[in-house]
Design a protein around this motif. Structure first.
Motif, PDB file in Angstrom:
ATOM      1  N   ALA A 166       0.947   6.502   3.332  1.00 14.16           N
ATOM      2  CA  ALA A 166       1.407   5.118   3.154  1.00 14.16           C
ATOM      3  C   ALA A 166       0.600   4.163   4.047  1.00 14.16           C
ATOM      4  O   ALA A 166       0.215   3.065   3.613  1.00 14.16           O
ATOM      5  N   ILE A 167       0.321   4.599   5.290  1.00 17.02           N
ATOM      6  CA  ILE A 167      -0.465   3.758   6.212  1.00 17.02           C
ATOM      7  C   ILE A 167      -1.856   3.499   5.631  1.00 17.02           C
ATOM      8  O   ILE A 167      -2.348   2.368   5.618  1.00 17.02           O
ATOM      9  N   ARG A 168      -2.489   4.576   5.110  1.00 14.43           N
ATOM     10  CA  ARG A 168      -3.846   4.419   4.540  1.00 14.43           C
ATOM     11  C   ARG A 168      -3.829   3.460   3.353  1.00 14.43           C
ATOM     12  O   ARG A 168      -4.730   2.643   3.182  1.00 14.43           O
ATOM     13  N   GLU A 169      -2.793   3.567   2.520  1.00 12.80           N
ATOM     14  CA  GLU A 169      -2.694   2.681   1.346  1.00 12.80           C
ATOM     15  C   GLU A 169      -2.508   1.216   1.770  1.00 12.80           C
ATOM     16  O   GLU A 169      -3.094   0.306   1.188  1.00 12.80           O
ATOM     17  N   LEU A 170      -1.697   0.985   2.811  1.00  8.88           N
ATOM     18  CA  LEU A 170      -1.484  -0.380   3.313  1.00  8.88           C
ATOM     19  C   LEU A 170      -2.784  -0.966   3.859  1.00  8.88           C
ATOM     20  O   LEU A 170      -3.089  -2.135   3.655  1.00  8.88           O
ATOM     21  N   TYR A 171      -3.568  -0.122   4.544  1.00  9.36           N
ATOM     22  CA  TYR A 171      -4.872  -0.594   5.061  1.00  9.36           C
ATOM     23  C   TYR A 171      -5.766  -1.038   3.903  1.00  9.36           C
ATOM     24  O   TYR A 171      -6.456  -2.052   3.984  1.00  9.36           O
ATOM     25  N   LYS A 198      -8.093  -5.684   0.713  1.00 11.81           N
ATOM     26  CA  LYS A 198      -8.225  -6.459  -0.526  1.00 11.81           C
ATOM     27  C   LYS A 198      -7.632  -7.858  -0.382  1.00 11.81           C
ATOM     28  O   LYS A 198      -7.508  -8.606  -1.350  1.00 11.81           O
ATOM     29  N   GLY A 199      -7.142  -8.171   0.825  1.00 12.39           N
ATOM     30  CA  GLY A 199      -6.683  -9.542   1.080  1.00 12.39           C
ATOM     31  C   GLY A 199      -5.189  -9.754   0.935  1.00 12.39           C
ATOM     32  O   GLY A 199      -4.692 -10.844   1.124  1.00 12.39           O
ATOM     33  N   ARG A 200      -4.444  -8.678   0.583  1.00 15.88           N
ATOM     34  CA  ARG A 200      -2.980  -8.855   0.525  1.00 15.88           C
ATOM     35  C   ARG A 200      -2.403  -8.549   1.904  1.00 15.88           C
ATOM     36  O   ARG A 200      -2.238  -7.391   2.262  1.00 15.88           O
ATOM     37  N   SER A 201      -2.099  -9.571   2.685  1.00 15.67           N
ATOM     38  CA  SER A 201      -1.784  -9.282   4.077  1.00 15.67           C
ATOM     39  C   SER A 201      -0.411  -9.764   4.536  1.00 15.67           C
ATOM     40  O   SER A 201      -0.130  -9.778   5.714  1.00 15.67           O
ATOM     41  N   GLU A 202       0.478 -10.162   3.562  1.00 16.80           N
ATOM     42  CA  GLU A 202       1.781 -10.680   4.020  1.00 16.80           C
ATOM     43  C   GLU A 202       2.562  -9.563   4.745  1.00 16.80           C
ATOM     44  O   GLU A 202       2.735  -8.480   4.211  1.00 16.80           O
TER      45      GLU A 202
END
Length: 614
Positions: free
Chosen positions: A285-290, A295-299
């Motif tokens: 999950a951490i790798r996917e969030l990175y 890709k610019g989705r940072s909320e």
């Protein structure tokens, strides 16, 4: 200790310079021949291992019969070669996680490094200069030099100063299954408050004694640390401890991989822990969030990642604690004792096996974790490897074990009964190296393969046109005529025993030469000779170092050196010769030019001894 630090610095500079020259000047083919490079490579799959390291599999596609020096923990770098032969190194260094004959798993520092590797053509890998191990040794020495008012300072002053050793006083324990010298050695280990040395000449059951000493120590202590210089030596003692029913946790990966060995490695145990699947999904999950953040989705991505990271760390600490709480023995190399998973750990007792092959600074890496130290080995066999001659002359190859044997003889137990060799083979080694104190156990005293056979033979190659040739720095010498003669002798002896009997009784043979070039030539010759085909699985050919700790029914030694001047090079290191001649259980055949070799008193005595026995 300051002198030791300066000598290590000399060795460090020398090895670094040698590596630089190898990298810049040596062709790929020569590196491959020396076992320090694989080329060309196939790059296989990449994945995250249980320790959350990004790893990639690589396979060598040629020269798989050349023994290589890749093993767990060693640093490597990748390179490419274009069609004109120009070599270019990739921008990162990596670390070997596991290596066998043809496949290697390498820890890669980042996904960028992986992309660079996967995009490269005509790729190879070579050993990189091992800065990390030197850094650990320098750190350890610094700590020892500065130590004041703590246990490390006390051990330093006992080993190198005039502080006496102290012991416990209680009745000796009886071990009816051990011989008297082994029993005495185990009791000395149990009585020692500071240090004990188990001095085990060839075939005297040093490992048996050490396992017993560890087993008994575990009746008094909850956990011990067991180390050795090499991964192979750690594997060997670990396997024996597991056979004894002791719960071992092996930090690092074994060199000879079988399921039994792998099952007690830290990595496998970590994966088998019931909480591991949960940890794996959190890491995923951490790798996917990175990736999403890139890709610019940072909320509020930052908080999510941090919360998951905290949970992952918690789980890791929990799994780690479980693994170490279960283990009675933690086993690793001396350098491996500085592994991050062992941060903050202390042990009442540290056992160092093959201590006579370990540089003193490497021993101190592990000693920092211990209150008392038990050393086992034999300083009359192979010494540690030191490549800088100035450092050798200064005494860097002089081990901690030798220092303690000399300064604290009361802490030393010599094992005296050997279970490997026919008495005639043993007697020469015993007289020259061990003051005549070894005895052959009754069951091996007269062991032999053929009736009325002579256990030791020296084939004098003088006047047989057996001339040595020089082949490059690290390979040293080769003597092709003597190699052919060596295989003739082996063939003759095999014929005398008979094919059927050899295969039924699995009689095994070792062919030893001190020189790598001679070993390679002998290997190629044996492979091409149809006579030896049925016996391939029973014949090993290697250097003296490659035979350390092993034994065979029949040993044939090709000494190679033959010249007018009586030059014998590193055959002057008699400890190597002690290892070579004591590998044989029942028959020893030596080939060498007596006129060259017998100018040295050791070889003169050996030649005369064999002539007299024949």
């Amino acid at each position: 200790m300051h002198t030791l630090y300066n000598l290590l610095r000399l060795e460090y500079e020398h090895e670094k310079e040698t590596y630089r020259q190898q990298t810049e000047l040596m062709g790929i083919a020569r590196k491959v021949k020396r076992g320090i490079a694989w080329y060309p490579l196939n790059v296989g799959r990449s994945y995250y291992n249980s320790l959350n390291q990004l790893v990639v599999e690589v396979f060598r596609t040629e020269d798989s019969d050349i023994e290589h020096n890749f093993e767990y923990g060693r640093p490597v770098c990748f390179f490419t070669q274009n069609l004109e032969g120009k070599v270019k190194f990739l921008s990162f260094t990596a670390t070997v996680s596991y290596a066998d004959e043809e496949r290697m798993v390498v820890v890669i520092p980042s996904t960028d490094a992986l992309v660079e590797l996967q995009a490269a053509d005509r790729v190879g890998v070579q050993l990189y200069f091992d800065e990390h191990t030197y850094r650990l040794m320098f750190e350890a020495l610094n700590q020892v030099i500065k130590a004041k008012g703590n246990r490390l300072a006390e051990l330093r002053d006992i080993f190198h100063g005039n502080a006496p050793t102290s012991t416990y006083h209680f009745a000796p324990t009886r071990f009816p299954w051990l011989n008297p010298s082994q029993e005495e050695a185990v009791n000395k280990v149990l009585w020692a408050k500071d240090v004990a040395v188990v001095h085990g000449p060839p075939g005297t059951g040093k490992t048996t004694t050490l396992v017993e000493a560890i087993f008994e120590t575990l009746h008094r202590e909850n956990q011990v640390l067991v180390c050795a210089q090499s991964n192979m030596a750690v594997d060997w003692i670990s396997e024996k401890l597991v056979d004894r029913g002791i719960h071992v946790l092996r930090i690092g990966n074994p060199t000879r991989v079988n399921d039994k060995m792998l099952s007690f490695t830290y990595e496998r145990r970590f994966e088998a822990h019931p909480d591991y699947p949960q940890l794996w999904s959190i890491r995923k999950a951490i790798r996917e969030l990175y990736q999403q953040r890139r890709k610019g989705r940072s909320e509020n991505m930052h908080q999510k990642i941090n919360a998951l990271k905290d949970r992952a760390t918690e789980l890791e600490i929990h799994i780690n604690a479980d693994l170490f709480n279960e283990a009675r023995v933690v086993a690793c190399t001396l350098a491996g004792s500085a592994h991050r998973v062992m941060t903050g750990m202390k042990f009442a007792t540290l056992f160092i096996d093959e201590a006579a092959q370990a540089l003193e600074p490497a021993c101190w890496i592990a000693i920092r974790r211990a209150d008392r130290v038990i050393l086992a080995g034999d300083h009359c066999q192979l010494p540690p490897t030191v490549k800088c001659q100035e450092a050798v002359r200064g005494g860097l190859a002089h081990t901690l074990m030798q220092t303690i044997v000399k300064r604290k003889p009361e802490a030393v137990s010599l094992l005296k009964i050997q279970y490997r060799m026919n008495e005639e083979i043993m007697r020469f080694s015993s007289d020259w190296f061990y003051g005549g104190s070894l005895q052959a156990a009754p069951e091996v005293k007269y062991r032999g393969i053929l009736d009325y056979d002579t256990p030791m033979v020296w084939i004098n190659t003088e006047g047989m046109d057996c001339n040595e040739e020089f082949v490059g720095e690290s390979f040293g010498r080769i003597n092709k005529a003597e190699a052919r003669l060596t295989l003739e002798q082996l063939q003759t002896y095999i014929t005398r025993i008979g094919k059927q009997r050899i295969l039924e009784e699995r009689i095994d043979f070792g062919v030893i030469s001190p020189y790598k070039a001679q070993v390679q030539y002998l290997r190629q010759s044996i492979r091409r000779d149809p006579f030896f085909k049925p016996f391939h699985h029973l014949i090993s050919i290697n250097t003296v170092d490659g035979f350390q700790g092993q034994e065979r029914d029949v040993i044939v030694i090709s000494l190679v050196r033959a010249n007018e001047e009586g030059q014998i090079g590193f055959l002057n290191d008699l400890r190597r010769m002690n290892v070579a001649i004591t590998r044989a259980r029942m028959k020893l055949i030596i080939l060498g030019d007596a006129s060259t070799l017998t100018r040295h008193p050791f070889y003169k005595k050996l030649y005369e001894y064999i002539e007299k026995e024949e």
